[in-house]
Motif scaffolding. Structure first.
Motif, PDB file in Angstrom:
ATOM      1  N   GLY A  40       0.610  -3.803 -11.117  1.00  0.00           N
ATOM      2  CA  GLY A  40      -0.599  -4.535 -10.723  1.00  0.00           C
ATOM      3  C   GLY A  40      -0.525  -5.988 -11.170  1.00  0.00           C
ATOM      4  O   GLY A  40      -0.893  -6.897 -10.428  1.00  0.00           O
ATOM      5  N   ARG A  43       1.812  -7.749  -8.889  1.00  0.00           N
ATOM      6  CA  ARG A  43       1.179  -8.026  -7.613  1.00  0.00           C
ATOM      7  C   ARG A  43       0.408  -9.357  -7.677  1.00  0.00           C
ATOM      8  O   ARG A  43       0.575 -10.242  -6.848  1.00  0.00           O
ATOM      9  CB  ARG A  43       0.218  -6.873  -7.290  1.00  0.00           C
ATOM     10  N   ALA A 235      -7.406 -10.801 -10.277  1.00  0.00           N
ATOM     11  CA  ALA A 235      -7.517  -9.640  -9.408  1.00  0.00           C
ATOM     12  C   ALA A 235      -8.984  -9.307  -9.171  1.00  0.00           C
ATOM     13  O   ALA A 235      -9.866  -9.742  -9.901  1.00  0.00           O
ATOM     14  CB  ALA A 235      -6.784  -8.450 -10.011  1.00  0.00           C
ATOM     15  N   LEU A 268      -6.329  -4.823  -5.238  1.00  0.00           N
ATOM     16  CA  LEU A 268      -5.751  -3.972  -6.283  1.00  0.00           C
ATOM     17  C   LEU A 268      -4.595  -3.142  -5.752  1.00  0.00           C
ATOM     18  O   LEU A 268      -4.447  -2.933  -4.553  1.00  0.00           O
ATOM     19  CB  LEU A 268      -6.828  -3.057  -6.867  1.00  0.00           C
ATOM     20  N   LEU A 269      -3.798  -2.686  -6.696  1.00  0.00           N
ATOM     21  CA  LEU A 269      -2.648  -1.868  -6.367  1.00  0.00           C
ATOM     22  C   LEU A 269      -2.991  -0.401  -6.598  1.00  0.00           C
ATOM     23  O   LEU A 269      -3.560  -0.053  -7.629  1.00  0.00           O
ATOM     24  CB  LEU A 269      -1.486  -2.264  -7.281  1.00  0.00           C
ATOM     25  N   LYS A 275      -5.844   5.161  -7.321  1.00  0.00           N
ATOM     26  CA  LYS A 275      -5.906   3.974  -8.156  1.00  0.00           C
ATOM     27  C   LYS A 275      -5.014   4.171  -9.365  1.00  0.00           C
ATOM     28  O   LYS A 275      -4.794   5.290  -9.829  1.00  0.00           O
ATOM     29  CB  LYS A 275      -7.334   3.682  -8.592  1.00  0.00           C
ATOM     30  N   GLN A 310      -5.664  -4.191  -0.235  1.00  0.00           N
ATOM     31  CA  GLN A 310      -5.234  -3.204  -1.204  1.00  0.00           C
ATOM     32  C   GLN A 310      -3.777  -2.877  -0.894  1.00  0.00           C
ATOM     33  O   GLN A 310      -3.398  -2.759   0.259  1.00  0.00           O
ATOM     34  CB  GLN A 310      -6.106  -1.967  -1.031  1.00  0.00           C
TER      35      GLN A 310
END
Length: 486
Positions: A40, A43, A235, A268-269, A275, A310
């Motif tokens: 995350g 990312r 994020a 978000l990753l 999640k 996402q």
RNA sequence: GCCGGGGUGGCUGAGAGGCGUAGGCGGCGGGCUGCAGACCCGCAUCACAGGGGUUCGAAUCCCCUCCCCGGCUCCA
């Protein structure tokens, strides 16, 4: 040619106009360094890396600040993350911080994420924070209760403008830390009191304590970028309460609005559709991904989806990204080969001119995609078309030198702006000696091929492949590259 | 409960009223090649959750329904 940026505050794309002509100040919330960095983080920071690179490509001078949080970030239970972990592992909190911070930078370096201009640490700015908190109390936006200082949300009517959280809903819904001294459960901590034996505390006008999480970013952003900044990012999960609170603190402190001209948030990753959460045990560390895949594949995977969407991590997607990187790198190898073997000074043929025109067009649509809210996903699709045009060009028996050079400039320029490698990978693992040796082997093999001794030729190819050297017979020339270093 | 984001061809994933049936992967056919790979060209009943509506025109706008994901709590 104007860049458009989606603002989380207005929720529309806006034309990008920095506060100071030609100069962009950008602040991105960095990690809390108490554990390994995960995908995350990758990312978000790869996305902002591409954004910064693009702004520079478009001629802006960019000043990029990304903090390191080493104090004040509390868990649900109200425990400071760094302190809690340090106590459990029986280490000095700042040693823990140092360790994970260095690992963080190492991961980012490997991923080709350029370092920010400044990486300020919260613990290095306690004095600034105390000054801001004092001023907030003076102005009536904050109050002290028994060594704690809280921000008085009721004094800031704009509260909620970023997250669109309504105060009434907050009270009704979420669990809010109801410190006994709070006037209102929505108020948040600027300074927290620390007990006698607490390992990470500073002296303040309110006694020993440590700063709240949100105040650090406000203070460090203002210190390095001024009272109003162009871009503040992070994020999506930071919008509330972190960024909402930052706005309240900054605008209350300076009396100037807006604190941030463009709020940018990355999506978000998720991992296999879920999640990513410690409680689910599906945290993917950057370290683990890099054990299996190349940094370029990780970048391409991340940049193939728009930064606001996402992004779902699945190993097969990395496998695919790896293949895509190979496609790009193959093309670079061919380009290198064409430069030394088939560049010519003859006038360009109509086919060559056609390809060049196509490259110009693709270059310009690539740029348009990036200008449109940094749409790397669309830009990547044009990158592959550029790659195909380059392949077409280098397949020609002889190539006009100027056109070849233009093609190289365009192709490599786009790779660089996405932070992808712009040289064939073999350079990284080989040396002049290795290259010379392989050239000799190739010559020997080609002698065998001339004699139609294909058994020998194939055996040489097979054995080279077994040590990671891949041969490719092109018309009149054999090229090679290292696929996996032995 | 309150806010968001989505559902696109075998898979993945852009596009957000006409301006490229995005791109990649996989599949099939062809070219090149001693072979292989890489590369190039072509093909796939040319797809947009379902149902209404607006429009000359909708995957894109509006309404309804179904399904998925996320935020609101520490999180990049």
């Amino acid at each position: 040619m104007a860049i458009k940026v989606y603002s989380s505050l207005s929720r529309v794309k806006e034309v990008f106009e920095p506060i100071h002509d030609g100069w962009v100040g950008i602040y991105v919330c960095g990690p809390t360094v108490y554990d390994w960095t995960h995908l995350g983080h990758a990312r978000t920071y790869i996305a902002f890396d591409a954004i910064v690179r693009w702004l520079e490509y478009r001629g802006y001078r960019v000043f990029y600040v990304q903090n390191i949080t080493d104090v004040g970030h509390l868990t649900e239970a109200g425990e400071d993350k760094v302190v809690g972990r340090a106590i459990r592992e029986k280490v000095e909190p700042m040693a823990l911080v140092e360790f994970y911070m260095r690992e963080y930078f190492r991961d980012m370096d490997v991923l080709g994420v350029r370092r920010p201009d400044v990486s300020p640490r919260a613990t290095g700015h306690i004095i600034d924070m105390i000054e801001v908190i004092k001023r907030l109390i003076e102005k009536g936006y904050a109050y002290e209760v028994d060594g704690n200082v809280f921000f008085d949300v009721s004094r800031f009517p704009d509260y909620g403008k970023l997250s669109r959280v309504k105060l009434e809903d907050m009270i009704a819904g979420a669990r809010i830390d109801v410190h006994p001294g709070k006037r209102d459960p929505r108020d948040f901590a600027l300074w927290k009191k620390a007990g006698e034996d607490y390992p990470l505390k500073w002296v303040s006008p309110w006694g020993y304590g440590f700063p709240g999480w949100h105040i650090e970013c406000t203070v460090m952003a203002m210190r390095y970028l001024g009272e109003q900044i162009d871009i503040h990012g992070g994020a999506l999960d930071l919008i509330f309460p972190h960024h909402e609170n930052e706005i309240a603190q900054a605008e209350a402190f300076t009396g100037r609005k807006p604190f941030v001209k463009y709020w940018m948030h990355t999506g978000l990753l998720t991992v296999n559709g879920e999640k990513m959460a410690k409680s689910l045990g599906n945290y993917v560390r950057i370290r683990d991904v890099l054990d299996k895949f190349s940094p370029a594949a990780v970048r391409l995977f991340i940049l193939s989806t728009h930064y606001r969407s996402q992004l779902d991590y699945r190993e097969e997607k990395l496998v695919e990204a790896e293949a895509n990187v190979k496609r790009l790198m193959n093309s670079l190898t061919r380009l290198e080969e064409a430069k030394v073997e088939r560049a010519s000074d003859k006038p360009a043929s109509s086919e060559e001119r056609r390809i060049l025109e196509e490259l110009y067009r693709l270059s310009s649509v690539f740029d348009e995609s990036m200008d449109d809210d940094f749409n790397t996903a669309e830009a990547v699709s044009f990158l592959f078309e550029i790659c195909r045009a380059v392949n077409k060009l280098v397949d020609l028996p002889s190539i006009n030198r100027a056109i070849l050079s233009e093609a190289e400039t365009i192709f490599k320029g786009k790779l660089r702006v996405l932070g992808l490698p712009d040289t064939p990978s073999r350079r990284e693992v080989s040396s002049k000696l290795v290259e010379a040796l392989i050239d000799i082997i190739i010559d020997v093999r080609n002698e065998a091929r001339k004699r139609k001794d294909y058994a020998t030729a194939d055996e040489i190819r097979r054995r080279l492949a077994s040590i990671g050297v891949k041969l490719e017979d092109l018309p009149g020339k054999t090229i090679w590259r290292i696929e996996e270093a032995i």
